[in-house]
Design an enzyme around this catalytic site. Structure first.
Site, PDB file in Angstrom:
ATOM      1  N   THR A   1       3.645 -12.604   3.763  1.00  0.00           N
ATOM      2  CA  THR A   1       2.563 -13.384   3.133  1.00  0.00           C
ATOM      3  C   THR A   1       3.437 -14.650   2.372  1.00  0.00           C
ATOM      4  O   THR A   1       4.603 -15.110   3.106  1.00  0.00           O
ATOM      5  CB  THR A   1       2.341 -12.377   1.870  1.00  0.00           C
ATOM      6  OG1 THR A   1       1.426 -12.855   1.142  1.00  0.00           O
ATOM      7  CG2 THR A   1       3.647 -12.151   1.002  1.00  0.00           C
TER       8      THR A   1
ATOM      9  N   ARG B   1       2.204 -29.681  -6.259  1.00  0.00           N
ATOM     10  CA  ARG B   1       2.119 -30.186  -7.935  1.00  0.00           C
ATOM     11  C   ARG B   1       0.674 -30.637  -8.154  1.00  0.00           C
ATOM     12  O   ARG B   1       0.456 -31.600  -8.788  1.00  0.00           O
ATOM     13  CB  ARG B   1       2.967 -31.170  -8.022  1.00  0.00           C
ATOM     14  CG  ARG B   1       4.396 -30.643  -8.678  1.00  0.00           C
ATOM     15  CD  ARG B   1       5.137 -29.725  -7.812  1.00  0.00           C
ATOM     16  NE  ARG B   1       5.548 -30.059  -6.537  1.00  0.00           N
ATOM     17  CZ  ARG B   1       6.616 -30.880  -6.395  1.00  0.00           C
ATOM     18  NH1 ARG B   1       7.367 -31.331  -7.288  1.00  0.00           N
ATOM     19  NH2 ARG B   1       6.807 -31.359  -5.143  1.00  0.00           N
TER      20      ARG B   1
ATOM     21  N   HIS C   1      -4.432  -2.705  -5.982  1.00  0.00           N
ATOM     22  CA  HIS C   1      -3.584  -1.470  -6.619  1.00  0.00           C
ATOM     23  C   HIS C   1      -4.500  -0.438  -6.998  1.00  0.00           C
ATOM     24  O   HIS C   1      -5.320  -0.631  -7.822  1.00  0.00           O
ATOM     25  CB  HIS C   1      -2.601  -1.972  -7.702  1.00  0.00           C
ATOM     26  CG  HIS C   1      -1.346  -2.672  -7.354  1.00  0.00           C
ATOM     27  ND1 HIS C   1      -0.407  -3.084  -8.272  1.00  0.00           N
ATOM     28  CD2 HIS C   1      -1.229  -2.928  -5.988  1.00  0.00           C
ATOM     29  CE1 HIS C   1       0.403  -3.874  -7.201  1.00  0.00           C
ATOM     30  NE2 HIS C   1      -0.080  -3.765  -6.123  1.00  0.00           N
TER      31      HIS C   1
ATOM     32  N   ASP D   1       0.887  -1.204   0.044  1.00  0.00           N
ATOM     33  CA  ASP D   1       0.013  -0.162  -0.222  1.00  0.00           C
ATOM     34  C   ASP D   1       0.833   1.136  -0.096  1.00  0.00           C
ATOM     35  O   ASP D   1       0.265   2.142   0.594  1.00  0.00           O
ATOM     36  CB  ASP D   1      -1.042  -0.084   1.363  1.00  0.00           C
ATOM     37  CG  ASP D   1      -1.781  -1.211   1.067  1.00  0.00           C
ATOM     38  OD1 ASP D   1      -2.155  -1.935   0.139  1.00  0.00           O
ATOM     39  OD2 ASP D   1      -1.948  -1.931   2.309  1.00  0.00           O
TER      40      ASP D   1
ATOM     41  N   THR E   1      -5.421 -11.663   4.574  1.00  0.00           N
ATOM     42  CA  THR E   1      -6.461 -11.256   3.694  1.00  0.00           C
ATOM     43  C   THR E   1      -7.632 -12.208   3.597  1.00  0.00           C
ATOM     44  O   THR E   1      -8.910 -11.485   3.066  1.00  0.00           O
ATOM     45  CB  THR E   1      -5.963 -10.639   2.221  1.00  0.00           C
ATOM     46  OG1 THR E   1      -5.781 -11.884   1.607  1.00  0.00           O
ATOM     47  CG2 THR E   1      -4.978  -9.846   2.427  1.00  0.00           C
TER      48      THR E   1
HETATM   49  P1  IMP Z   1      -1.820 -13.267   2.838  1.00  0.00           P
HETATM   50  O1  IMP Z   1      -0.967 -12.498   1.862  1.00  0.00           O
HETATM   51  O2  IMP Z   1      -3.481 -12.891   2.582  1.00  0.00           O
HETATM   52  O3  IMP Z   1      -1.746 -14.493   3.278  1.00  0.00           O
HETATM   53  O4  IMP Z   1      -1.784 -11.976   4.139  1.00  0.00           O
HETATM   54  C1  IMP Z   1      -0.638 -12.099   4.831  1.00  0.00           C
HETATM   55  C2  IMP Z   1      -0.208 -10.632   5.552  1.00  0.00           C
HETATM   56  O5  IMP Z   1      -0.037 -10.038   4.335  1.00  0.00           O
HETATM   57  C3  IMP Z   1      -1.291 -10.354   6.288  1.00  0.00           C
HETATM   58  O6  IMP Z   1      -0.873  -9.376   7.394  1.00  0.00           O
HETATM   59  C4  IMP Z   1      -1.873  -9.140   5.070  1.00  0.00           C
HETATM   60  O7  IMP Z   1      -2.595  -8.159   5.691  1.00  0.00           O
HETATM   61  C5  IMP Z   1      -0.757  -8.854   4.382  1.00  0.00           C
HETATM   62  N1  IMP Z   1      -0.926  -8.657   3.015  1.00  0.00           N
HETATM   63  C6  IMP Z   1      -1.187  -9.240   1.879  1.00  0.00           C
HETATM   64  N2  IMP Z   1      -1.182  -8.565   0.879  1.00  0.00           N
HETATM   65  C7  IMP Z   1      -1.172  -7.161   1.162  1.00  0.00           C
HETATM   66  C8  IMP Z   1      -1.093  -6.066   0.212  1.00  0.00           C
HETATM   67  O8  IMP Z   1      -1.317  -6.039  -0.846  1.00  0.00           O
HETATM   68  N3  IMP Z   1      -1.170  -4.885   1.160  1.00  0.00           N
HETATM   69  C9  IMP Z   1      -0.945  -5.011   2.359  1.00  0.00           C
HETATM   70  N4  IMP Z   1      -1.056  -6.122   3.258  1.00  0.00           N
HETATM   71  C10 IMP Z   1      -1.120  -7.231   2.597  1.00  0.00           C
HETATM   72 MG    MG Z   2      -2.742  -2.150  -1.661  1.00  0.00          MG
END
Ligand code: IMP
Ligand code: MG
Length: 332
Positions: free
Chosen positions: A189, A136, A42, A13, A122
């Protein structure tokens, strides 16, 4: 330019969508390749209209740009088709045939896991979808009937584009501090989010990347769990004008002041050659809408110079408002 990687410096972000939409229009990008998956939104603003894109590359505003979804990406079919309709990009968007598919069951797994819930994912199921790919057993884009009109050999297209000196932008998603390898595990993530990984997901060798543009925001935000050094309260954030909610999930974003040491470290690990600083107007209200560096207030100029001094890289783009054109471009 020719091949540039856009990488987020912090916890996502940072305003990558805005920077990419500007570059698409200004530089007339030939290719924009989105990596990652549907968890990242985005945001692109044009003429008062806001787009929060989870699948379509943020360069879509430039109608001659070829839009691609990387071989290393995970495609959410429903969201992809919905956004293709919204942005009217059918005919110029392609999905690599080897991209994998994120399914409803992955989202259900994400939401059912107490562990993942504790990390504040998320909920889109990106972690479980990546697990499936590693086992796989994942479906690939080429297996999905609705995606047949969009299938592409993106890796050949991108590399042939680079051979021909076309302007290629590799769109990183999320932020470096969320990297599975380099972020604060386990509060990360399911993938590496760094510049090298972005090139890898797109199928571009490291020697073929010309620039790494790292995107900083003037303050730091984080959604989900995990440490955030210097975190301020929601009340303080509201007072400062830093309070945001997530473009994708609508959750409150936590916030903290800009961290020069962290900025230096992430610039180095990503091999950044250039930087963008977004939302300067949230720090220095007088700067709203400025399009020339000379028009910035003295304290705003000093902040930008300090970013340059502490990171050792030039700040070439400065965001001063949400619209793609609210920007100072200091490139030659
Ligand atoms: P996941 O990617 O959904 O597994 O989330 C794992 C961590 O990454 C969490 O804390 C989410 O809030 C953060 N996160 C995942 N994608 C984004 C993004 O695009 N912007 C900000 N935080 C993200
Ligand atoms: Mg974002």
């Amino acid at each position: 330019m020719p091949c540039t990687v856009i990488v987020g410096a912090f916890w996502g972000d940072e305003g990558k969508g805005k920077i990419i939409s500007y570059l698409a229009l200004k530089d007339k990008l030939d290719f924009c390749v989105r990596t990652g998956s549907v968890n990242a939104a985005h945001t692109v603003w044009m003429e008062g209209k806001r787009y929060a894109l989870h699948m379509v590359p943020a360069a879509f505003l430039y109608e001659k740009c070829r839009l691609l979804i990387a071989a290393g990406a995970n495609v959410h079919v429903g969201k992809f088709l919905e956004e293709v309709e919204l942005t009217k990009v059918k005919g110029r968007i392609g999905i690599d045939q080897q991209a994998s598919i994120i399914e409803e069951k992955h989202s259900a797994q994400d939401k059912a896991s107490a562990h993942l819930k504790g990390l504040g994912t998320t909920g889109w199921g990106v972690g479980p979808a990546i697990e499936e790919r590693v086992r796989r057993t994942a479906k690939l884009a080429k297996d999905i009937p609705e995606l047949q009109p969009y299938l592409a050999d993106s890796v050949s297209e991108i590399n042939e584009g680079i051979d021909k000196d076309k302007k290629v932008l590799l769109e990183g998603t999320q932020g470096f501090m969320l990297s599975l390898f380099f972020g604060g595990y386990p509060y990360v993530t399911g993938r590496d989010t760094g510049a090298s990984a972005i090139a890898s997901e797109a199928g571009v060798g490291p020697t073929r990347v010309d620039d790494v543009l790292i995107v900083y925001k003037s303050f730091i935000t984080r959604v989900g769990a995990g440490p955030l050094p210097g975190e301020i309260t929601k009340e303080e954030a509201i007072k400062k004008g830093w309070f945001e909610t997530a473009a994708g999930t609508g959750r409150d974003r936590r916030s903290a002041p800009f961290d020069f040491e962290l900025a230096k470290k992430t610039a180095k690990i990503n091999g950044a050659t250039q930087a963008a600083v977004t939302k300067l107007d949230s720090m220095f209200a007088q700067c709203k809408g400025a399009r020339e560096f000379a028009d910035l207030s003295k304290d705003a100029k000093e902040f930008i110079k300090e970013v340059e001094n502490r990171t050792g890289i030039p700040v070439v783009l400065i965001g001063t408002g949400p619209e793609a054109w609210d920007l100072i471009d200091r490139r030659k």
